[in-house]
Design an enzyme around this catalytic site. Structure first.
Site, PDB file in Angstrom:
ATOM      1  N   HIS A   3      -5.838   2.687   1.139  1.00 33.44           N
ATOM      2  CA  HIS A   3      -5.111   3.848   1.669  1.00 33.44           C
ATOM      3  C   HIS A   3      -5.828   4.510   2.850  1.00 33.44           C
ATOM      4  O   HIS A   3      -5.226   4.798   3.877  1.00 33.44           O
ATOM      5  CB  HIS A   3      -4.911   4.907   0.582  1.00 33.44           C
ATOM      6  CG  HIS A   3      -4.316   4.375  -0.680  1.00 33.44           C
ATOM      7  ND1 HIS A   3      -3.355   3.397  -0.700  1.00 33.44           N
ATOM      8  CD2 HIS A   3      -4.545   4.691  -1.988  1.00 33.44           C
ATOM      9  CE1 HIS A   3      -3.018   3.146  -1.956  1.00 33.44           C
ATOM     10  NE2 HIS A   3      -3.728   3.905  -2.756  1.00 33.44           N
ATOM     11  N   ASP A  38       0.906  -1.135   0.000  1.00 38.17           N
ATOM     12  CA  ASP A  38       0.000   0.000   0.000  1.00 38.17           C
ATOM     13  C   ASP A  38       0.951   1.191   0.000  1.00 38.17           C
ATOM     14  O   ASP A  38       1.579   1.491   1.028  1.00 38.17           O
ATOM     15  CB  ASP A  38      -0.878   0.027   1.258  1.00 38.17           C
ATOM     16  CG  ASP A  38      -1.869   1.171   1.191  1.00 38.17           C
ATOM     17  OD1 ASP A  38      -1.437   2.300   0.887  1.00 38.17           O
ATOM     18  OD2 ASP A  38      -3.063   0.948   1.437  1.00 38.17           O
ATOM     19  N   HIS A  39       1.085   1.864  -1.145  1.00 35.11           N
ATOM     20  CA  HIS A  39       2.186   2.833  -1.249  1.00 35.11           C
ATOM     21  C   HIS A  39       2.001   4.004  -0.283  1.00 35.11           C
ATOM     22  O   HIS A  39       2.967   4.699   0.024  1.00 35.11           O
ATOM     23  CB  HIS A  39       2.399   3.294  -2.695  1.00 35.11           C
ATOM     24  CG  HIS A  39       1.411   4.292  -3.200  1.00 35.11           C
ATOM     25  ND1 HIS A  39       0.163   3.942  -3.638  1.00 35.11           N
ATOM     26  CD2 HIS A  39       1.486   5.640  -3.330  1.00 35.11           C
ATOM     27  CE1 HIS A  39      -0.478   5.032  -4.023  1.00 35.11           C
ATOM     28  NE2 HIS A  39       0.289   6.077  -3.847  1.00 35.11           N
TER      29      HIS A  39
END
Ligand code: BG6
Length: 489
Positions: free
Chosen positions: A241, A178-179
Site C-alpha cells: 500500500h 492492492d485494495h
C-alpha cells in the site's frame, strides 16, 4: 457519488475461500452493492467454493448474513437482495487433492462467458488451485485470476508464486489486488495531478520540500495471529500500500490511463528508489511495537500480550525514502504506518518549499510552507494550506488556512468500497489498478535490504504506548531534518 453505472457483460465469479473472512466482509457485500446498482447483466452467477461441505441454500444463508452484517440497513433492498442470492451457488472443493473441480466445471458450463477465479485463500494454496483449474480445462481465453497479498514474503518467494500462477495464466489474466488502489481518494490523486494544470509545474524538487505518507490504524493484531506475526508492518503495509501511494505521487504522467502505461511509470519509480543499506538502516528507518495503552476510550493490551508469546515483530515502521531521479533528487519521502496509533488516518502531505524572502516584518508572525494534504480516509478530501492576512484591523498579521475540498460535502451519496470498483475492473479486464508482476518484484527488491539490515543488526522494535503516534524515534527521524510530522486528527 452520482455517476452513470454501465452494466458489465455476464460473468461467472468463483470465490475460492467463499465462506472465509474476506468473502464475508468484503467480496459478498461488494458484489451485492453492484447488484443493487444494476451493474450485472444476465446470466451472471456467483459460485462459492470452499472445503466445507454445504448446500447452495446454506451458502445463500451465509451470504445473506454477511450482507446484513456488513451492509448498512438503508442499502438493503429486499427485491435486489433476493435477485442477488438467486445468483449464488456452492461447490465443495479440496484445493490440495483437486476433489470438487469436476463439479465446478459442471457449474460453469458456458466456456464463452467471462470467468473470474478469486483466490481469497492462503497463498500456499495458489499453486494447487491454479494447477487444478488448468488440469480441468477451466481456464478459458476470457478467464481471469485474482490474487490477494501477501504475494510472497521476499523477492524470492514472490518470484516463485508469480511463476506458479504464470504457468497457468497469462500476465494479462492475472489481477494482483492492492485494495488501496481501489480507494476513491487514491484515484483522485491521479485526477488531481493529471487533470489539473496547476500542480504539475510545481511537482518537483525545485518546489517541493518533502512528502509525508501516513497510514495510521487504531486496530491491533485482530484475529490475524499467524499471518501478522510472521509478516510485520514492513511486509504487511509498506511493501504494497505505502509504496503504491508513493508511486502515484512520484510517477511521471503516463501517456494514458491504459494499464501498462500507468504501470510502466510506477515501475520506474520503484526502480529509482534508493536502496537503504545496512549502515543507513538505523538512521533512515524506525521499527516499533505497541505496548499496553488506550484506544477508542478504553484500555488495550500490548502486542505481546495480545499475541500470547514473545515476539520482535514490528507493528510500526517509519522510513525516510529517497527517489534517485531528476524530478525527486533531494526530496525525502517520509513514510510511517502502524497499528494502535492515536487515530485512524491515511494521508499524503506534499510540503512546498519556503518563500524565498519575506516582505513582512516579524510582527506578521511566522510564514508556514504551503502544504497540500490529501486525506485518503476517513473524511476523504483535499486541503491546500495557504497563508492569508488575518482579517480585520490590527496591522498585517498572517495566518495559515486550508482551502478545503471535502468529498463528503461536495458529493451526495454513498462512497463505494474499494472492492466494488476493483471487482468490476476485473470483470471488464482492466488492469490499470492492479499490480504487474515486475512491480511487485521491484517493491520487494527495495524492502528486502531493509529487512536484511534489521535482521543483521538486530535493530530493535522500540516500544510505544498504544494510542500514541509511535516511538519517539519516529519523531526524531523527521526532526533531525528540521521537519515535523503533519498533525493528523
Ligand atoms: C491490509 C493489511 O492490507 O490493509 C491490514 O493486511 C490493514 O493489516 C489493512 O489493517 C488496512 O486497510 P484499510 O482499507 O482498512 O486502510
Amino acid at each position: 457519488m452520482t455517476s452513470q453505472i454501465i452494466p458489465v457483460d455476464p460473468f461467472d465469479f468463483i470465490i475460492f475461500g467463499g465462506t472465509g473472512d474476506l468473502s464475508e466482509r468484503k467480496l459478498l457485500p461488494a458484489l451485492y452493492h453492484r447488484q443493487r446498482d444494476h451493474q450485472f447483466s444476465e446470466p451472471t452467477r456467483i459460485i462459492g467454493a470452499s472445503r466445507t461441505k454445504m448446500e447452495d441454500k446454506e451458502f445463500r444463508a451465509f451470504a445473506k448474513k454477511a450482507i446484513s452484517d456488513h451492509v448498512k440497513p438503508e442499502y438493503i433492498e429486499e427485491a435486489e437482495l433476493k435477485k442477488f442470492l438467486d445468483r449464488l451457488s456452492y461447490v465443495a472443493i479440496d484445493a490440495k487433492s483437486g476433489d470438487g473441480f469436476a463439479e465446478l466445471k459442471k457449474s460453469v458450463a458456458d466456456s464463452k462467458r467471462i470467468r473470474v477465479f478469486y483466490l481469497a485463500v492462503a497463498p500456499s494454496l495458489f499453486g494447487d488451485i491454479s494447477d487444478h483449474l488448468k488440469e480441468h480445462k477451466l481456464v478459458t481465453a476470457d478467464s481471469r485470476i485474482v490474487v490477494e497479498k501477501p504475494i510472497g514474503r521476499d523477492l524470492e518467494s514472490a518470484k516463485a508464486l508469480n511463476d506458479i500462477i504464470g504457468d497457468d495464466f497469462g500476465e494479462h489474466q492475472i489481477f494482483r489486488i492492492d485494495h488501496y488502489l481501489g480507494k476513491e481518494t487514491v484515484q483522485n490523486l491521479m485526477a488531481l495531478r493529471f487533470a489539473n494544470a496547476l500542480y504539475e509545474p510545481l511537482w518537483n524538487s525545485a518546489n517541493i520540500d518533502h512528502v509525508q505518507i501516513t497510514v495510521a490504524e487504531t486496530v491491533g493484531l485482530e484475529d490475524r495471529v499467524t499471518y501478522y506475526d510472521k509478516a510485520g508492518a514492513l511486509r504487511d503495509m509498506v511493501q504494497n500500500h505505502m509504496l503504491q501511494l508513493l508511486c502515484l505521487v512520484a510517477m511521471e504522467a503516463p501517456a494514458s490511463m491504459e494499464a501498462n502505461a500507468v504501470r510502466d511509470e510506477k515501475l520506474k519509480v520503484l526502480n529509482a528508489l534508493k536502496r537503504v543499506n545496512g549502515n543507513e538502516a538505523p538512521k533512515h528507518t524506525v521499527r516499533g511495537q505497541y505496548r499496553a495503552g488506550a484506544s477508542a476510550g478504553g484500555p488495550v493490551k500490548g502486542y505481546i500480550e495480545e499475541l500470547g508469546s514473545e515476539s520482535t515483530t514490528e507493528t510500526f515502521v517509519a522510513i525516510k525514502a529517497e527517489i534517485a531521479n531528476w524530478r525527486w533528487a533531494g526530496v525525502p519521502f517520509y513514510l510511517r504506518t502502524g497499528k494502535r496509533l492515536a487515530s485512524r488516518v491515511s494521508e499524503i502531505v506534499i510540503e512546498f518549499k519556503p518563500i524565498p524572502h519575506s516582505i513582512f516584518g516579524e510582527s506578521a508572525g511566522p510564514i508556514f510552507n504551503n502544504q497540500l494534504v490529501i486525506r485518503l480516509q476517513p473524511d476523504e478530501g483535499v486541503k491546500q494550506f495557504i497563508m492569508i492576512k488575518d482579517p480585520g484591523p490590527g496591522g498585517m498579521r498572517l495566518r495559515q488556512i486550508p482551502l478545503d475540498m471535502s468529498f463528503a460535502q461536495s458529493f451526495d451519496g454513498r462512497a463505494p468500497d474499494a472492492y466494488e470498483r476493483l471487482i468490476m475492473d476485473v470483470v471488464r479486464g482492466n488492469q490499470t489498478l492492479f499490480m504487474r508482476r515486475d512491480e511487485v518484484e521491484a517493491a520487494w527488491k527495495w524492502i528486502d535490504p531493509i529487512q536484511h539490515a534489521w535482521e543483521a543488526s538486530r535493530q530493535e522494535a522500540q516500544g510505544y504506548t498504544a494510542g500514541t503516534w509511535g516511538p519517539s524515534a519516529s519523531i526524531a527521524l523527521i526532526e533531525r531534518d528540521g521537519r515535523t510530522w503533519h498533525e493528523s486528527n
